[in-house]
Design a protein around this motif. Structure first.
Motif, PDB file in Angstrom:
ATOM      1  N   HIS A 102      -6.564 -12.502   5.913  1.00 56.47           N
ATOM      2  CA  HIS A 102      -7.106 -12.722   4.569  1.00 56.47           C
ATOM      3  C   HIS A 102      -8.431 -13.483   4.617  1.00 56.47           C
ATOM      4  N   GLY A 103      -8.588 -14.353   5.589  1.00 58.77           N
ATOM      5  CA  GLY A 103      -9.793 -15.166   5.658  1.00 58.77           C
ATOM      6  C   GLY A 103     -10.943 -14.439   6.320  1.00 58.77           C
ATOM      7  N   TRP A 104     -12.113 -15.054   6.273  1.00 56.60           N
ATOM      8  CA  TRP A 104     -13.298 -14.502   6.927  1.00 56.60           C
ATOM      9  C   TRP A 104     -14.129 -15.585   7.613  1.00 56.60           C
ATOM     10  N   LEU A 105     -13.797 -16.869   7.361  1.00 54.27           N
ATOM     11  CA  LEU A 105     -14.541 -17.978   7.952  1.00 54.27           C
ATOM     12  C   LEU A 105     -13.577 -18.802   8.796  1.00 54.27           C
ATOM     13  N   PHE A 106     -13.905 -18.960  10.093  1.00 52.32           N
ATOM     14  CA  PHE A 106     -13.020 -19.664  11.006  1.00 52.32           C
ATOM     15  C   PHE A 106     -13.821 -20.776  11.694  1.00 52.32           C
ATOM     16  N   LEU A 107     -13.641 -22.007  11.215  1.00 52.28           N
ATOM     17  CA  LEU A 107     -14.400 -23.138  11.717  1.00 52.28           C
ATOM     18  C   LEU A 107     -13.530 -24.017  12.614  1.00 52.28           C
ATOM     19  N   SER A 108     -14.125 -24.531  13.662  1.00 55.33           N
ATOM     20  CA  SER A 108     -13.459 -25.505  14.508  1.00 55.33           C
ATOM     21  C   SER A 108     -13.573 -26.878  13.860  1.00 55.33           C
ATOM     22  N   ARG A 109     -12.918 -27.871  14.470  1.00 56.11           N
ATOM     23  CA  ARG A 109     -13.042 -29.240  13.952  1.00 56.11           C
ATOM     24  C   ARG A 109     -14.504 -29.679  13.958  1.00 56.11           C
ATOM     25  N   ARG A 110     -15.194 -29.415  15.069  1.00 59.56           N
ATOM     26  CA  ARG A 110     -16.609 -29.815  15.152  1.00 59.56           C
ATOM     27  C   ARG A 110     -17.455 -29.030  14.166  1.00 59.56           C
ATOM     28  N   GLY A 111     -17.090 -27.769  13.938  1.00 63.78           N
ATOM     29  CA  GLY A 111     -17.825 -26.985  12.960  1.00 63.78           C
ATOM     30  C   GLY A 111     -17.669 -27.536  11.555  1.00 63.78           C
ATOM     31  N   LYS A 112     -16.481 -27.999  11.224  1.00 67.57           N
ATOM     32  CA  LYS A 112     -16.249 -28.577   9.899  1.00 67.57           C
ATOM     33  C   LYS A 112     -17.033 -29.875   9.722  1.00 67.57           C
ATOM     34  N   VAL A 113     -17.068 -30.679  10.803  1.00 69.77           N
ATOM     35  CA  VAL A 113     -17.834 -31.928  10.734  1.00 69.77           C
ATOM     36  C   VAL A 113     -19.316 -31.619  10.547  1.00 69.77           C
ATOM     37  N   ALA A 114     -19.827 -30.618  11.302  1.00 63.40           N
ATOM     38  CA  ALA A 114     -21.237 -30.254  11.172  1.00 63.40           C
ATOM     39  C   ALA A 114     -21.550 -29.759   9.765  1.00 63.40           C
ATOM     40  N   GLU A 130     -16.799  11.776  14.806  1.00 66.79           N
ATOM     41  CA  GLU A 130     -17.120  11.530  13.405  1.00 66.79           C
ATOM     42  C   GLU A 130     -16.350  10.302  12.914  1.00 66.79           C
ATOM     43  N   PRO A 131     -16.931   9.509  12.015  1.00 66.17           N
ATOM     44  CA  PRO A 131     -16.239   8.330  11.515  1.00 66.17           C
ATOM     45  C   PRO A 131     -14.911   8.693  10.860  1.00 66.17           C
ATOM     46  N   ASP A 132     -13.893   7.897  11.149  1.00 72.66           N
ATOM     47  CA  ASP A 132     -12.571   8.121  10.587  1.00 72.66           C
ATOM     48  C   ASP A 132     -12.446   7.338   9.289  1.00 72.66           C
ATOM     49  N   ASP A 133     -12.233   8.055   8.171  1.00 75.69           N
ATOM     50  CA  ASP A 133     -12.145   7.389   6.877  1.00 75.69           C
ATOM     51  C   ASP A 133     -10.940   6.463   6.793  1.00 75.69           C
ATOM     52  N   ARG A 134      -9.968   6.659   7.670  1.00 73.95           N
ATOM     53  CA  ARG A 134      -8.767   5.832   7.630  1.00 73.95           C
ATOM     54  C   ARG A 134      -8.939   4.529   8.387  1.00 73.95           C
ATOM     55  N   ALA A 135     -10.011   4.408   9.147  1.00 78.51           N
ATOM     56  CA  ALA A 135     -10.229   3.197   9.936  1.00 78.51           C
ATOM     57  C   ALA A 135     -10.455   1.992   9.023  1.00 78.51           C
ATOM     58  N   GLU A 136      -9.926   0.836   9.427  1.00 75.53           N
ATOM     59  CA  GLU A 136     -10.111  -0.399   8.677  1.00 75.53           C
ATOM     60  C   GLU A 136     -11.434  -1.050   9.073  1.00 75.53           C
ATOM     61  N   SER A 137     -12.067  -1.700   8.110  1.00 79.86           N
ATOM     62  CA  SER A 137     -13.297  -2.450   8.369  1.00 79.86           C
ATOM     63  C   SER A 137     -13.092  -3.896   7.942  1.00 79.86           C
ATOM     64  N   TRP A 138     -13.724  -4.797   8.652  1.00 85.68           N
ATOM     65  CA  TRP A 138     -13.567  -6.217   8.351  1.00 85.68           C
ATOM     66  C   TRP A 138     -14.738  -6.976   8.944  1.00 85.68           C
ATOM     67  N   THR A 139     -15.280  -7.919   8.189  1.00 86.94           N
ATOM     68  CA  THR A 139     -16.402  -8.748   8.635  1.00 86.94           C
ATOM     69  C   THR A 139     -15.996 -10.216   8.531  1.00 86.94           C
ATOM     70  N   TRP A 140     -16.228 -10.954   9.598  1.00 84.03           N
ATOM     71  CA  TRP A 140     -15.836 -12.358   9.617  1.00 84.03           C
ATOM     72  C   TRP A 140     -16.832 -13.142  10.466  1.00 84.03           C
ATOM     73  N   THR A 141     -16.712 -14.460  10.428  1.00 92.89           N
ATOM     74  CA  THR A 141     -17.610 -15.289  11.222  1.00 92.89           C
ATOM     75  C   THR A 141     -16.893 -16.554  11.673  1.00 92.89           C
ATOM     76  N   ALA A 142     -17.460 -17.196  12.674  1.00 91.85           N
ATOM     77  CA  ALA A 142     -16.939 -18.457  13.203  1.00 91.85           C
ATOM     78  C   ALA A 142     -18.108 -19.253  13.759  1.00 91.85           C
ATOM     79  N   ASP A 143     -17.906 -20.556  13.941  1.00 89.65           N
ATOM     80  CA  ASP A 143     -18.973 -21.349  14.547  1.00 89.65           C
ATOM     81  C   ASP A 143     -18.949 -21.163  16.063  1.00 89.65           C
ATOM     82  N   LEU A 144     -19.980 -21.660  16.730  1.00 91.06           N
ATOM     83  CA  LEU A 144     -20.117 -21.449  18.173  1.00 91.06           C
ATOM     84  C   LEU A 144     -19.075 -22.214  18.987  1.00 91.06           C
ATOM     85  N   PHE A 145     -18.365 -23.147  18.353  1.00 89.88           N
ATOM     86  CA  PHE A 145     -17.295 -23.840  19.058  1.00 89.88           C
ATOM     87  C   PHE A 145     -15.990 -23.039  19.011  1.00 89.88           C
TER      88      PHE A 145
END
Length: 244
Positions: A175-187, A65-80
């Protein structure tokens, strides 16, 4: 040792490790099917049954059964940058449960002593899926999400590191959720300039001001790309000098 004896020993070891009966039976059946395709002996393919069970058993049992105490977090990054950040966050105990419609990693972390996770990315379109699943599933890898042509696989680090794969004191959630590489920032910058150029062109009816804005945007994007490549090359040179 015969094949039947090997899998009997493996099943007993998995049960002793606390793996549910249904999962034990499914694992044994999948491994038998794999051997039927390869034609190899189980000890040759997987090693001794006891040590193989220690790598598989009890590491990632079927969720209860799902544990109510478990932490949840959603984040993303570019393919680089996604594989590097998956390694960082996996070492902090974050388990990727899925990728959402926007390609973000949906994660959870159990309370208390958490497992650390290792991840890998494979091309799974076309015949890549069958190949990747056939090669990785026997090693404990599980497909946890798909995006574009890529499939992301996870495995508890304990499968390769043993007890060292556990994390007694997980760090705080980033604290963050968006993690971009140098190339990702340029794109991203190129996309923003192109969008502004198109907006300017549409507002001016693509007259002289519109063309000027569009040309300025293209020139700036090219300049930014070239500068980023120079900075990256400079970094590689400096790194090579530090580490001859």
């Amino acid at each position: 040792m015969t094949t039947d004896a090997y899998f009997s020993e493996l099943a007993d070891a998995l049960r002793a490790a606390g793996v549910p009966e249904a999962q034990t039976s499914s694992t044994v059946e999948d491994l038998r099917a794999h051997l039927a395709e390869t034609g190899t002996a189980p000890e040759e393919e997987f090693g001794p049954a006891a040590s193989f069970a220690a790598r598989l058993g009890g590491l990632a049992p079927e969720p209860a059964e799902p544990d109510d105490r478990a932490e949840s977090w959603t984040w993303t990054a570019d393919l680089f940058n996604d594989r590097r950040m998956l390694a960082v966050h996996g070492a902090q105990g974050w388990e990727v449960e899925s990728l959402d419609a926007l390609g973000r990693f949906v994660c959870r972390r159990a309370p208390g002593v958490a497992l650390t996770w290792e991840y890998r990315r494979e091309v799974i379109k076309g015949g890549g899926r069958t190949r990747a699943l056939g090669e990785l599933e026997p090693e404990g890898w599980e497909l946890c999400g798909e995006w574009l042509v890529y499939g992301y696989f996870k495995r508890p680090r304990a499968a390769s590191a043993g007890p060292a794969g556990n994390l007694a004191s997980p760090p705080a959630r980033p604290h963050g959720w968006l993690f971009l590489s140098r190339r990702g920032k340029v794109a991203l910058a190129i996309w923003a300039v192109a969008a502004l150029a198109l907006l300017g062109a549409s507002l001016t009816g693509l007259g002289l001001p519109g063309y000027a804005i569009a040309l300025f945007g293209v020139g700036w994007a090219a300049s930014a790309t070239y500068t980023a490549r120079l900075e990256t090359g400079k970094g590689y040179v400096q790194q090579g000098r530090r580490h001859p």
